[in-house]
Design a protein around this motif. Structure first.
Motif, mmCIF file in Angstrom:
data_model
loop_
_atom_site.group_PDB
_atom_site.id
_atom_site.type_symbol
_atom_site.label_atom_id
_atom_site.label_comp_id
_atom_site.label_asym_id
_atom_site.label_seq_id
_atom_site.Cartn_x
_atom_site.Cartn_y
_atom_site.Cartn_z
ATOM 1 N N PHE A 30 -4.016 15.462 6.212
ATOM 2 C CA PHE A 30 -3.698 14.590 5.078
ATOM 3 C C PHE A 30 -4.055 15.375 3.782
ATOM 4 C CE2 PHE A 30 -3.801 11.330 8.539
ATOM 5 C CZ PHE A 30 -2.683 10.439 8.189
ATOM 6 N N ARG A 31 -3.341 14.950 2.794
ATOM 7 C CA ARG A 31 -4.056 15.678 1.446
ATOM 8 C C ARG A 31 -5.191 14.751 1.155
ATOM 9 N NH1 ARG A 31 1.420 15.101 -2.449
ATOM 10 N NH2 ARG A 31 2.703 16.571 -1.139
ATOM 11 N N ASN A 32 -6.022 15.957 0.514
ATOM 12 C CA ASN A 32 -7.443 15.326 0.143
ATOM 13 C C ASN A 32 -7.312 14.085 -0.798
ATOM 14 O OD1 ASN A 32 -10.478 15.550 0.162
ATOM 15 N ND2 ASN A 32 -10.143 16.262 -1.966
ATOM 16 N N GLY A 33 -6.325 13.986 -1.632
ATOM 17 C CA GLY A 33 -6.210 13.000 -2.749
ATOM 18 C C GLY A 33 -5.810 11.844 -2.213
ATOM 19 N N THR A 34 -5.123 11.805 -0.888
ATOM 20 C CA THR A 34 -4.810 10.525 -0.204
ATOM 21 C C THR A 34 -6.117 9.943 0.531
ATOM 22 O OG1 THR A 34 -2.487 11.299 0.423
ATOM 23 C CG2 THR A 34 -3.616 9.485 1.768
ATOM 24 N N MET A 67 0.084 4.810 -2.697
ATOM 25 C CA MET A 67 0.839 5.897 -1.756
ATOM 26 C C MET A 67 2.225 5.078 -1.118
ATOM 27 S SD MET A 67 -2.334 6.063 0.902
ATOM 28 C CE MET A 67 -3.482 5.761 -0.351
ATOM 29 N N GLY A 68 3.028 5.687 -0.569
ATOM 30 C CA GLY A 68 4.043 5.049 0.003
ATOM 31 C C GLY A 68 3.628 4.441 1.618
ATOM 32 N N ASN A 113 7.213 -2.680 2.392
ATOM 33 C CA ASN A 113 6.488 -3.825 1.585
ATOM 34 C C ASN A 113 5.613 -4.634 2.508
ATOM 35 O OD1 ASN A 113 8.046 -4.004 -0.627
ATOM 36 N ND2 ASN A 113 9.798 -5.522 0.206
ATOM 37 N N ALA A 114 5.373 -4.282 3.921
ATOM 38 C CA ALA A 114 4.579 -4.891 4.493
ATOM 39 C C ALA A 114 3.229 -4.176 4.212
ATOM 40 C CB ALA A 114 4.831 -4.416 6.064
ATOM 41 N N TYR A 115 3.080 -3.125 3.636
ATOM 42 C CA TYR A 115 1.681 -2.508 3.354
ATOM 43 C C TYR A 115 1.386 -2.919 1.759
ATOM 44 C CZ TYR A 115 2.680 0.381 7.147
ATOM 45 O OH TYR A 115 3.083 1.013 8.286
ATOM 46 N N GLU A 116 1.849 -3.882 1.035
ATOM 47 C CA GLU A 116 1.531 -4.155 -0.461
ATOM 48 C C GLU A 116 0.491 -4.894 -0.188
ATOM 49 O OE1 GLU A 116 1.738 -4.258 -4.080
ATOM 50 O OE2 GLU A 116 3.190 -3.072 -2.684
ATOM 51 N N PRO A 117 -0.025 -5.924 0.590
ATOM 52 C CA PRO A 117 -1.256 -6.735 0.511
ATOM 53 C C PRO A 117 -2.137 -5.594 0.688
ATOM 54 C CG PRO A 117 0.241 -7.850 2.121
ATOM 55 C CD PRO A 117 0.918 -6.671 1.738
ATOM 56 N N ILE A 118 -2.296 -4.560 1.299
ATOM 57 C CA ILE A 118 -3.272 -3.498 1.470
ATOM 58 C C ILE A 118 -3.272 -2.773 0.219
ATOM 59 C CG2 ILE A 118 -4.004 -1.625 2.662
ATOM 60 C CD1 ILE A 118 -3.723 -4.053 4.398
ATOM 61 N N ARG A 119 -2.251 -2.541 -0.384
ATOM 62 C CA ARG A 119 -2.192 -1.670 -1.791
ATOM 63 C C ARG A 119 -2.977 -2.723 -2.977
ATOM 64 N NH1 ARG A 119 3.476 -0.758 -0.981
ATOM 65 N NH2 ARG A 119 3.741 1.395 -0.015
ATOM 66 N N GLU A 120 -2.509 -4.055 -3.009
ATOM 67 C CA GLU A 120 -2.875 -4.942 -3.637
ATOM 68 C C GLU A 120 -4.363 -4.997 -3.679
ATOM 69 O OE1 GLU A 120 -2.238 -9.450 -4.438
ATOM 70 O OE2 GLU A 120 -0.449 -8.345 -4.729
ATOM 71 N N GLU A 121 -4.999 -5.195 -2.325
ATOM 72 C CA GLU A 121 -6.377 -5.366 -2.025
ATOM 73 C C GLU A 121 -6.960 -3.885 -2.566
ATOM 74 O OE1 GLU A 121 -10.487 -5.771 -0.820
ATOM 75 O OE2 GLU A 121 -8.933 -7.097 -1.490
ATOM 76 N N LYS A 143 5.056 5.144 4.158
ATOM 77 C CA LYS A 143 5.144 6.323 5.542
ATOM 78 C C LYS A 143 3.664 6.717 5.561
ATOM 79 C CE LYS A 143 7.428 10.386 6.885
ATOM 80 N NZ LYS A 143 8.518 11.385 6.395
ATOM 81 N N THR A 144 2.916 7.119 4.331
ATOM 82 C CA THR A 144 1.496 7.630 4.582
ATOM 83 C C THR A 144 0.653 6.641 4.883
ATOM 84 O OG1 THR A 144 2.061 9.129 2.592
ATOM 85 C CG2 THR A 144 -0.264 8.551 3.066
ATOM 86 N N PHE A 145 0.869 5.399 4.539
ATOM 87 C CA PHE A 145 -0.134 4.456 5.174
ATOM 88 C C PHE A 145 0.044 4.232 6.574
ATOM 89 C CE2 PHE A 145 -0.520 2.096 1.130
ATOM 90 C CZ PHE A 145 -1.879 1.883 1.197
ATOM 91 N N ARG A 146 1.302 4.337 7.029
ATOM 92 C CA ARG A 146 1.566 4.242 8.653
ATOM 93 C C ARG A 146 0.851 5.471 9.291
ATOM 94 N NH1 ARG A 146 4.726 1.582 12.077
ATOM 95 N NH2 ARG A 146 5.748 2.730 13.764
ATOM 96 N N ARG A 147 1.257 6.529 8.843
ATOM 97 C CA ARG A 147 0.570 7.771 9.380
ATOM 98 C C ARG A 147 -0.856 7.874 9.467
ATOM 99 N NH1 ARG A 147 0.974 12.729 6.728
ATOM 100 N NH2 ARG A 147 -0.089 13.575 8.530
ATOM 101 N N PHE A 148 -1.556 7.160 8.199
ATOM 102 C CA PHE A 148 -3.112 7.087 8.400
ATOM 103 C C PHE A 148 -3.552 6.054 9.380
ATOM 104 C CE2 PHE A 148 -6.715 5.165 6.730
ATOM 105 C CZ PHE A 148 -7.838 6.172 6.605
#
Length: 627
Positions: free
Chosen positions: A80-84, A63-64, A40-48, A66-71
């Motif tokens: 990373f996948r090209n789509g990400t 994306m989940g 949920n901590a990444y939801e503001p980033i997703r929303e933006e 875990k993917t945000f955290r890695r990036f």
């Protein structure tokens, strides 16, 4: 393993992302962001990102965590996948280009948006309901949604359920006729509950699900052409709309590339406007063959019902009756000291007799109330009119004409320990109203439309007082004027304008300015309660984004200016909701003033007027509220 060159690209992309994020939102990386493991901590980033990229479906996760955290924080593994990576690149480009972005809808007048926020709200606010409440359609909206959406659902799967779901999904992948599916079933057959289950299931797909409650109020112009929508109309017969509005709706949707429609209706409705646009193979019928499984599941959760099960099954054509009527009669049989189940009678006949006898008891004590209930049931049956309880009691006083103690004093609150109180609670439920005009009053609703259609709308007596026709509608309108209930009078006028043609002047003579109907007030009240819940939910998740805040303000402003009589008071009321929750409105104010928003749904004159009113109110002096 990634090459050094690839690592450098990722690190530069990460740096460019945070720069774009700051340029777009004015914010740096959130504090303690690196240490959190919560998705949920990444939801503001997703929303933006959703906002900037024009993704209007709030359930699109991108994306989940875990993917945000890695990036954002990975130091070794840069595979990373090209789509990400494309998501981040598109976001950075959109910010650099200062591309206008669409306004994300979180409110549609006359409809519910069935998304994750809606589902969470239903689960959180309706846990007090029991399985018996669900099977008897108590508090038809919240309770029924809860029974369908909860874990270990009380819902029983029906025939054609998967077929209807597949038809809807396929209609977006392989476009054909936009009236995607029609569900036919008699009143009380479980048609609406079936459609709720369909709505809940497909709401997890990549299109927005819109549950229409009042087609007459839905503005088709607000639907974004870049987003796919599945519009569900659960009861075409009672959508409170005109034939012209229905025709306009169909013209708009049947030729639209991004809208699909699912309709619920009574059986064999061959004269409906939509029939010519439907593939006959996609008309599904609610089958009484499912009733046995539903009854067996209901009996498992109610011991009193189990005790009467043997006599229940003896009734003629038991499973062929509408499921709601079956369950209502079982409940009454379980509570009754007498044997009300007769082998030679149908369930519908027993149902009508139960309600007739109960109304007779009410009539003996409060004749005016029995007549008021009869008239309300007929108004509801014809146009879906909702009363507030105080208005219904005052109308009962008017009909009683001094024959007994004022009903409004005796029944201002219903005591369910009395026979009449228990009977009334069997028919209706209350909704609290908190808006300025009707604070402290209650809206009253039938648990199920069949109670009005097959029960209370049937006359007790064969005399002129127990007739219902166009002349009766006029009498009720003038009675409401006489007892000074102009909101209910305006509601009757709005719904029966053809019958009451020219009577608007009577309303305006009694009240200066715009006459606001009770239905409009109820709509506003529902929005305000929803706004409070949304704010509380978002606060619990973390920081509320400026984008979401602006969306709430635009939605509230649009609704208020569309139907509120005292616009200034209502804007102050909206501000008080934010003030009570210590929400700083300055970011939304600044966003209003910027050119970053594509205001496709609203005329510029409307937005200018709203901003002017907000400015006059000084944004309720929110400058003193720390962010």
């Amino acid at each position: 393993m990634a090459s050094d060159k690839h690592k450098e690209k990722i690190l530069n992309l990460r740096k460019d992302f945070w720069k774009a994020y700051k340029d777009s939102t004015g914010k740096k990386m959130p504090k303690n962001f690196k240490d959190t493991k919560s998705d949920n901590a990444y939801e503001p980033i997703r929303e933006e990102m959703r906002f900037r990229l024009g993704i209007l479906n709030a359930d699109e996760k991108l994306m989940g965590g875990k993917t945000f955290r890695r990036f954002f924080f990975e130091k070794e593994n840069f595979d990373f996948r090209n789509g990400t990576l494309q998501w981040f690149k598109k976001y950075i480009k959109a910010v650099k280009d200062n591309a206008p972005v669409p306004f994300v809808q979180n409110y549609i007048d006359g409809a519910e948006i069935i998304d994750s926020s809606f589902r969470r709200g239903i689960i959180r606010n309706n846990k007090h309901f029991t399985p018996t409440d669900f099977y008897l359609a108590k508090n038809s909206d919240g309770c029924q949604w809860y029974g369908v959406l909860k874990e270990n659902s009380w819902y029983v799967d029906r025939q054609d359920q998967d077929a209807v779901k597949d038809v809807i999904i396929d209609s977006f992948e392989n476009p054909g006729q936009n009236i995607t599916a029609v569900i036919w079933g008699p009143p009380g057959s479980g048609k609406t509950t079936f459609l709720r289950k369909i709505a809940a299931t497909v709401s997890e797909m990549r299109f927005s699900v819109i549950w229409v409650t009042d087609l007459g109020k839905v503005d088709m112009g607000i639907f974004n052409p870049l987003q796919n929508y599945c519009i569900i109309i659960e009861d075409w017969e009672n959508i409170k709309s005109t034939k012209t509005k229905n025709s306009d709706f169909l013209k708009h949707t049947v030729y639209s590339k991004n809208i699909r429609v699912v309709i619920g209706d009574i059986p064999d409705a061959e004269d409906r406007e939509y029939v010519e646009f439907v593939d006959r193979r996609k008309i599904f019928r609610i089958s009484p063959a499912d009733n046995e499984a539903i009854v067996k599941k209901a009996l498992k959760v109610n011991k009193a019902w189990q005790i009467r099960a043997e006599s229940v099954f003896s009734v003629k054509e038991f499973y062929n009756s509408p499921i709601y009527i079956i369950l209502y009669v079982i409940d009454c049989a379980a509570k009754s000291k007498e044997d009300i189940l007769k082998p030679n009678e149908t369930y519908l006949g027993i149902f009508k007799k139960i309600i007739f006898n109960e109304l007779e008891i009410i009539y003996q004590t409060y004749p005016g109330l029995a007549r008021a209930l009869f008239h309300w049931a007929n108004l509801y049956q014809r146009e879906g009119v909702i009363f507030h309880w105080e208005a219904l009691l005052r109308l009962a006083n008017y009909y009683d004409n001094g024959r007994s103690t004022l009903i409004s004093q005796r029944l201002s609150t219903i005591n369910n320990k009395t026979q009449i109180g228990e009977t009334l609670q069997h028919y209706i439920y209350f909704g609290e109203l908190t808006i300025p005009e009707l604070e402290g009053n209650h809206s009253c609703h039938f648990h199920h439309g069949v109670i009005a259609l097959e029960g209370i709308s049937q006359p007790l007596k064969r005399d002129v007082e127990w007739e219902f026709d166009d002349h009766t509608v006029e009498e009720i309108f003038f009675a409401l004027i006489q007892i000074n209930d102009y909101y209910m009078a305006a509601t009757i006028y709005t719904n029966f304008r053809q019958i009451l043609n020219g009577q608007e002047k009577i309303l305006k003579c009694n009240r200066t300015g715009i006459i606001l109907s009770f239905e409009s007030l109820r709509l506003l009240d529902g929005y305000y309660k929803g706004l409070r819940q949304l704010i509380l939910m978002e606060k619990n998740k973390g920081e509320i984004s400026d984008i979401k805040l602006m969306g709430w303000l635009i939605s509230a402003s649009y609704l208020v200016t569309a139907c509120a009589e005292k616009t200034q008071e209502h804007l102050q009321f909206i501000f008080s909701i934010f003030y009570d929750n210590q929400i700083d409105l300055r970011p939304a104010r600044d966003l209003f003033a910027s050119d970053k928003i594509v205001r496709v749904e609203f005329e510029s004159e409307f937005l200018s007027d709203i901003i002017r009113k907000y400015t006059e109110l000084g944004w309720l002096n929110f400058k003193s509220v720390d962010k």
